[in-house]
Design a protein around this motif. Structure first.
Motif, mmCIF file in Angstrom:
data_model
loop_
_atom_site.group_PDB
_atom_site.id
_atom_site.type_symbol
_atom_site.label_atom_id
_atom_site.label_comp_id
_atom_site.label_asym_id
_atom_site.label_seq_id
_atom_site.Cartn_x
_atom_site.Cartn_y
_atom_site.Cartn_z
ATOM 1 N N MET A 34 0.936 -1.322 -0.097
ATOM 2 C CA MET A 34 -0.019 0.185 -0.046
ATOM 3 C C MET A 34 0.899 1.097 -0.074
ATOM 4 O O MET A 34 2.091 1.494 0.550
ATOM 5 C CB MET A 34 -0.967 0.004 1.337
ATOM 6 C CG MET A 34 -2.059 -0.865 1.149
ATOM 7 S SD MET A 34 -3.054 -0.775 2.731
ATOM 8 C CE MET A 34 -2.017 -1.423 3.906
ATOM 9 N N ARG A 35 0.257 2.406 -0.549
ATOM 10 C CA ARG A 35 1.085 3.575 -0.486
ATOM 11 C C ARG A 35 1.017 4.057 0.783
ATOM 12 O O ARG A 35 0.090 3.831 1.797
ATOM 13 C CB ARG A 35 0.217 4.452 -1.263
ATOM 14 C CG ARG A 35 0.321 4.497 -2.833
ATOM 15 C CD ARG A 35 -0.615 5.297 -3.450
ATOM 16 N NE ARG A 35 -1.888 4.617 -3.348
ATOM 17 C CZ ARG A 35 -3.163 5.141 -3.878
ATOM 18 N NH1 ARG A 35 -2.989 5.909 -4.775
ATOM 19 N NH2 ARG A 35 -4.332 4.811 -3.588
ATOM 20 N N HIS A 36 2.133 4.258 1.675
ATOM 21 C CA HIS A 36 2.224 4.642 2.865
ATOM 22 C C HIS A 36 3.646 5.395 3.142
ATOM 23 O O HIS A 36 4.738 5.110 2.919
ATOM 24 C CB HIS A 36 2.197 3.304 3.740
ATOM 25 C CG HIS A 36 2.384 3.624 5.201
ATOM 26 N ND1 HIS A 36 1.122 3.486 6.018
ATOM 27 C CD2 HIS A 36 3.123 3.723 6.138
ATOM 28 C CE1 HIS A 36 1.036 3.543 7.093
ATOM 29 N NE2 HIS A 36 2.397 3.955 7.214
ATOM 30 N N GLY A 37 3.353 6.611 3.794
ATOM 31 C CA GLY A 37 4.363 7.633 3.895
ATOM 32 C C GLY A 37 4.253 8.474 2.953
ATOM 33 O O GLY A 37 3.394 8.979 2.617
ATOM 34 N N HIS A 38 5.474 9.202 2.598
ATOM 35 C CA HIS A 38 5.503 10.349 1.753
ATOM 36 C C HIS A 38 5.502 9.685 0.255
ATOM 37 O O HIS A 38 6.441 8.956 -0.243
ATOM 38 C CB HIS A 38 6.633 11.063 1.895
ATOM 39 C CG HIS A 38 6.379 12.606 1.136
ATOM 40 N ND1 HIS A 38 5.948 13.510 1.392
ATOM 41 C CD2 HIS A 38 7.261 12.770 -0.069
ATOM 42 C CE1 HIS A 38 6.013 14.714 0.489
ATOM 43 N NE2 HIS A 38 6.938 13.945 -0.376
ATOM 44 N N GLY A 39 4.650 10.371 -0.717
ATOM 45 C CA GLY A 39 4.744 9.984 -2.233
ATOM 46 C C GLY A 39 4.076 10.959 -2.977
ATOM 47 O O GLY A 39 3.415 11.995 -2.546
ATOM 48 N N CYS A 40 4.205 10.777 -4.504
ATOM 49 C CA CYS A 40 3.541 11.522 -5.361
ATOM 50 C C CYS A 40 2.494 10.692 -6.151
ATOM 51 O O CYS A 40 3.225 9.781 -6.681
ATOM 52 C CB CYS A 40 4.755 12.433 -6.193
ATOM 53 S SG CYS A 40 4.224 13.075 -7.611
ATOM 54 N N MET A 41 1.563 11.229 -6.572
ATOM 55 C CA MET A 41 0.436 10.356 -7.264
ATOM 56 C C MET A 41 0.137 11.380 -8.445
ATOM 57 O O MET A 41 -0.292 12.403 -8.158
ATOM 58 C CB MET A 41 -0.752 10.163 -6.584
ATOM 59 C CG MET A 41 -1.621 9.474 -7.138
ATOM 60 S SD MET A 41 -1.341 7.425 -7.266
ATOM 61 C CE MET A 41 -2.795 6.823 -8.243
ATOM 62 N N ARG A 42 0.399 10.841 -9.666
ATOM 63 C CA ARG A 42 0.084 11.700 -11.124
ATOM 64 C C ARG A 42 -1.306 10.866 -11.424
ATOM 65 O O ARG A 42 -1.119 9.704 -11.768
ATOM 66 C CB ARG A 42 0.972 11.557 -11.908
ATOM 67 C CG ARG A 42 2.145 12.520 -11.399
ATOM 68 C CD ARG A 42 3.343 12.382 -12.315
ATOM 69 N NE ARG A 42 3.208 11.917 -13.632
ATOM 70 C CZ ARG A 42 4.096 11.702 -14.581
ATOM 71 N NH1 ARG A 42 5.293 12.259 -14.371
ATOM 72 N NH2 ARG A 42 3.854 11.167 -15.669
ATOM 73 N N SER A 43 -2.358 11.571 -11.671
ATOM 74 C CA SER A 43 -3.675 10.971 -12.193
ATOM 75 C C SER A 43 -4.000 11.543 -13.487
ATOM 76 O O SER A 43 -3.833 12.873 -13.618
ATOM 77 C CB SER A 43 -4.822 11.171 -11.244
ATOM 78 O OG SER A 43 -4.392 10.453 -9.774
ATOM 79 N N GLY A 44 -4.408 10.830 -14.422
ATOM 80 C CA GLY A 44 -4.918 11.500 -15.687
ATOM 81 C C GLY A 44 -3.874 11.785 -16.522
ATOM 82 O O GLY A 44 -2.450 12.057 -16.308
#
Length: 72
Positions: free
Chosen positions: A20-30
């Motif tokens: 699972m995504r957990h902690g710091h992260g970057c999500m790009r959608s579309g």
């Protein structure tokens, strides 16, 4: 740190825990040319946006600062 590409074209780069995504992260959608293109950079908890983050809606030129947001 991991990079994950989803079947719909979304991408996540950041910390990962127990699949699972957990902690710091970057999500790009579309895609960049789509009306729903967004980038979220911030904290994740058990695959949900949680804590401080910034969500940028690219084509709308809108930036939302999210602080202590919990979408659980």
């Amino acid at each position: 740190m991991v990079t994950c590409r989803y079947s719909n074209g979304d991408r996540y780069f950041g910390s990962w825990k127990e699949n699972m995504r957990h902690g710091h992260g970057c999500m790009r959608s579309g895609s960049v040319s789509s009306a729903a293109a967004t980038v979220y950079i911030g904290e994740w908890l058990s695959d949900k946006k949680c804590g401080y983050g910034v969500q940028d809606e690219i084509l709308k030129y809108a930036k939302n600062n999210l602080f202590n947001v919990s979408i659980i």
